[in-house]
Design an enzyme around this catalytic site. Structure first.
Site, PDB file in Angstrom:
ATOM      1  N   ARG A   1       1.211  -1.157  -0.212  1.00 50.41           N
ATOM      2  CA  ARG A   1      -0.161  -0.042   0.090  1.00 50.41           C
ATOM      3  C   ARG A   1       0.886   1.357   0.034  1.00 50.41           C
ATOM      4  NH1 ARG A   1      -5.441   0.636   3.504  1.00 50.41           N
ATOM      5  NH2 ARG A   1      -5.949  -1.108   2.151  1.00 50.41           N
TER       6      ARG A   1
ATOM      7  N   THR B   1     -10.866  -9.282  -7.328  1.00 50.97           N
ATOM      8  CA  THR B   1     -11.297  -8.685  -5.928  1.00 50.97           C
ATOM      9  C   THR B   1     -13.028  -8.574  -6.426  1.00 50.97           C
ATOM     10  OG1 THR B   1      -9.121  -8.090  -5.300  1.00 50.97           O
ATOM     11  CG2 THR B   1     -11.294  -7.524  -4.002  1.00 50.97           C
TER      12      THR B   1
ATOM     13  N   GLY C   1     -16.339   4.366  -2.334  1.00 55.26           N
ATOM     14  CA  GLY C   1     -15.026   4.364  -2.775  1.00 55.26           C
ATOM     15  C   GLY C   1     -15.271   3.926  -4.256  1.00 55.26           C
TER      16      GLY C   1
ATOM     17  N   VAL D   1     -11.124  -1.327  -7.580  1.00 53.85           N
ATOM     18  CA  VAL D   1     -11.963  -2.306  -7.095  1.00 53.85           C
ATOM     19  C   VAL D   1     -13.416  -1.984  -6.990  1.00 53.85           C
ATOM     20  CG1 VAL D   1     -12.716  -4.226  -5.365  1.00 53.85           C
ATOM     21  CG2 VAL D   1     -10.439  -3.571  -5.729  1.00 53.85           C
ATOM     22  N   GLY D   2     -13.565  -0.793  -6.270  1.00 50.94           N
ATOM     23  CA  GLY D   2     -15.079  -0.303  -6.240  1.00 50.94           C
ATOM     24  C   GLY D   2     -15.707  -0.002  -7.406  1.00 50.94           C
TER      25      GLY D   2
ATOM     26  N   ALA E   1     -13.189  -3.234   0.865  1.00 51.49           N
ATOM     27  CA  ALA E   1     -12.016  -2.621   1.886  1.00 51.49           C
ATOM     28  C   ALA E   1     -11.483  -3.665   3.032  1.00 51.49           C
ATOM     29  CB  ALA E   1     -12.638  -1.398   2.735  1.00 51.49           C
TER      30      ALA E   1
ATOM     31  N   ASP F   1      -1.843  -3.134  -3.893  1.00 51.32           N
ATOM     32  CA  ASP F   1      -2.762  -2.693  -3.165  1.00 51.32           C
ATOM     33  C   ASP F   1      -3.382  -1.245  -3.089  1.00 51.32           C
ATOM     34  OD1 ASP F   1      -4.201  -3.839  -0.499  1.00 51.32           O
ATOM     35  OD2 ASP F   1      -3.428  -2.034   0.274  1.00 51.32           O
TER      36      ASP F   1
ATOM     37  N   LYS G   1       2.355  -7.627   5.015  1.00 56.24           N
ATOM     38  CA  LYS G   1       1.749  -6.565   4.129  1.00 56.24           C
ATOM     39  C   LYS G   1       2.723  -5.435   4.225  1.00 56.24           C
ATOM     40  CE  LYS G   1      -2.168  -5.241   2.034  1.00 56.24           C
ATOM     41  NZ  LYS G   1      -3.311  -5.969   1.527  1.00 56.24           N
TER      42      LYS G   1
END
Ligand code: PHE
Length: 355
Positions: free
Chosen positions: A48, A154, A184, A188-189, A264, A122, A84
Site C-alpha cells: 500500500r 477482487t 470508494g 475495485v469499487g 475494503a 494494494d 503486508k
C-alpha cells in the site's frame, strides 16, 4: 487509527513475527514490511502506498493489514502466510521519476529479505508500479514478468459475496433492483459498481474524490451521494471499498442498510464492532473473507493455475464460504466475524494443507 504515538507504543505486544522498517531520506517516506504469521507458508501480501498523517499510522496500517492477510490466506486455504507492506508518504510524490526511484529502493529492501515476503498491488499502487518493481526486484508474486491487476478478481469475489449476503438476509440472492451503495470507486469499487449495474442493481456511489464519483455515476447511471452522508443513506447493501476503519461506535448507529459487504480491508474499527452491527440487525460480511478474490487469483496463478473457468468458479466459491459462515453464525448465535475467526483458528491449528 490509534492514538498511540511512536513506533515503540505501536509495536509493543504485537504477536506477529516482526516488522522491517526503513526510512527513505530522498522522499521522507517510511517503508514498513509487517511479517505476521508464516504458519501456512511464505509471507505474501500487497504493498500500500499513500500519504499518512504520521509514520506510526502507516505502521499500524501495515500491521493490521498483515493480520488480515493471514486470515485471508487461511480462509482461502492457500499455502501462504500473512504479511503486508506500507510505503507511508508524508506528501504526494512529485512525479513518475521520483516514484520509480522510491520503488527501486523499496525493491532493494524486499530483495534483502531474500524471498521471505512476496508482494503485489494494494491501495495506492498500480499494475505499472508492480511491473516496474518486478523489473528491479524478485519479490513480486504472480505469473510472468508483469503480474495481473488483482482488482477485477477482487470485484468478482465481492459480487459473489454480496449475492450470498442478500441470499442470507432476504432469502433471495438476486441483485436486480437492490439499492447498493459503493463507497470508494477506485480500482475495485469501480469494477464492482460496473458488475452490479450489469446485474440490474440500483447504484449509489460515493468517493472522497467527488469528481471521480460523478464520472462513475454518469457512466453507470448511478446516483452520487456526498461522502458525509454515505454512511447514513438508506440502502440494502453498503459496500465499503475504500480505506479501512469506516465501521465504528460513531458510525454504526447511523447506518441505514441491511447488509455491509465490500472490498475494503479492516472495515471495523475494533473487532467488537461486529457485535454492534449484529445487535442492529445488520449482516456483516467479514472483510477478509469477501475481499479474498485478488489474493485467490494471484495466489492460484503463482502456483501455476491458469486464468480460466476453473478460477472463476473458485471466485464464486467465496460466496459459498460466506454462506457457510453466515449459517454457522446464525446457528451459534454469534457474529459472522466470530464464526470466521473460528474457521481461521481451525485452519491455522491444522497447519499447511497437504495439497
Ligand atoms: N492487496 C490485495 C489484498 O489485500 C490483493 C493482493 C493479495 C495483492 C495478495 C498481493 C497479494 O487482497
Amino acid at each position: 487509527m490509534t492514538a498511540t504515538t511512536g513506533f515503540a507504543g505501536v509495536l509493543e505486544g504485537w504477536r506477529g513475527r516482526g516488522v522491517v522498517i526503513r526510512h527513505d531520506p530522498p522522499t521522507g517516506a517510511w517503508m514498513f514490511v509487517a511479517l505476521h504469521d508464516d504458519t501456512l507458508g511464505r509471507l505474501v501480501g500487497g504493498t500500500r502506498m499513500r500519504v499518512y498523517g504520521r509514520p506510526e499510522d502507516g505502521l499500524v496500517d501495515a500491521m493490521r493489514l498483515a493480520e488480515g492477510m493471514t486470515r485471508k490466506w487461511a480462509v482461502l486455504d492457500l499455502p501462504f502466510g500473512g504479511g503486508k507492506a506500507v510505503i507511508a508518504l508524508n506528501r504526494p510524490l512529485a512525479g513518475e521519476t521520483e516514484r520509480r526511484e522510491l520503488l527501486a529502493r523499496y525493491g532493494a529492501l524486499l530483495d534483502t529479505l531474500q524471498g521471505a515476503f512476496g508482494t503485489g498491488e494494494d491501495l495506492g499502487t498500480t499494475p505499472e508500479d508492480m511491473a516496474f518493481l518486478a523489473s528491479v526486484s524478485r519479490q513480486v508474486v504472480g505469473p510472468g514478468a508483469a503480474p495481473p491487476d488483482p482488482g477485477p478478481y477482487t470485484a468478482l469475489g465481492v459480487l459473489a459475496g454480496i449475492k450470498a449476503a442478500l441470499g442470507h438476509a432476504f432469502r433471495d440472492p438476486v441483485v436486480q433492483g437492490r439499492r447498493i451503495l459503493v463507497q470508494g470507486v477506485g480500482d475495485v469499487g469501480r469494477r464492482l459498481a460496473e458488475l452490479l449495474v450489469g446485474e440490474g442493481a440500483e447504484l449509489l456511489v460515493t468517493d472522497i474524490d467527488e469528481a471521480r464519483a460523478a464520472a462513475v455515476a454518469a457512466e453507470l447511471a448511478g446516483t452520487v451521494v456526498s461522502p458525509s452522508e454515505a454512511l447514513s443513506t438508506p440502502c440494502e447493501v453498503l459496500a465499503p471499498c475504500a480505506v479501512g476503519g469506516v465501521l465504528h461506535a460513531g458510525s454504526i448507529p447511523s447506518l441505514r442498510c441491511r447488509v455491509v459487504a465490500g472490498s475494503a480491508n479492516n472495515q471495523l474499527g475494533v473487532p467488537a464492532d461486529a457485535e454492534s452491527l449484529r445487535a442492529r440487525g445488520i449482516l456483516y460480511a467479514p472483510d477478509y473473507v469477501i475481499n479474498g478474490g485478488g489474493a485467490l487469483a494471484l495466489g492460484r496463478m503463482s502456483l501455476g493455475e491458469p486464468d480460466g473457468p476453473g478460477l472463476r468458479r473458485r471466485l464464486e466459491g467465496i460466496g459459498d464460504v460466506l454462506t457457510e459462515i453466515f449459517r454457522e453464525a446464525r446457528e451459534r448465535d454469534v457474529s459472522p466475524l466470530e464464526a470466521a475467526e473460528e474457521r481461521v483458528g481451525r485452519i491455522l491449528a491444522r497447519g499447511p494443507s497437504s495439497r
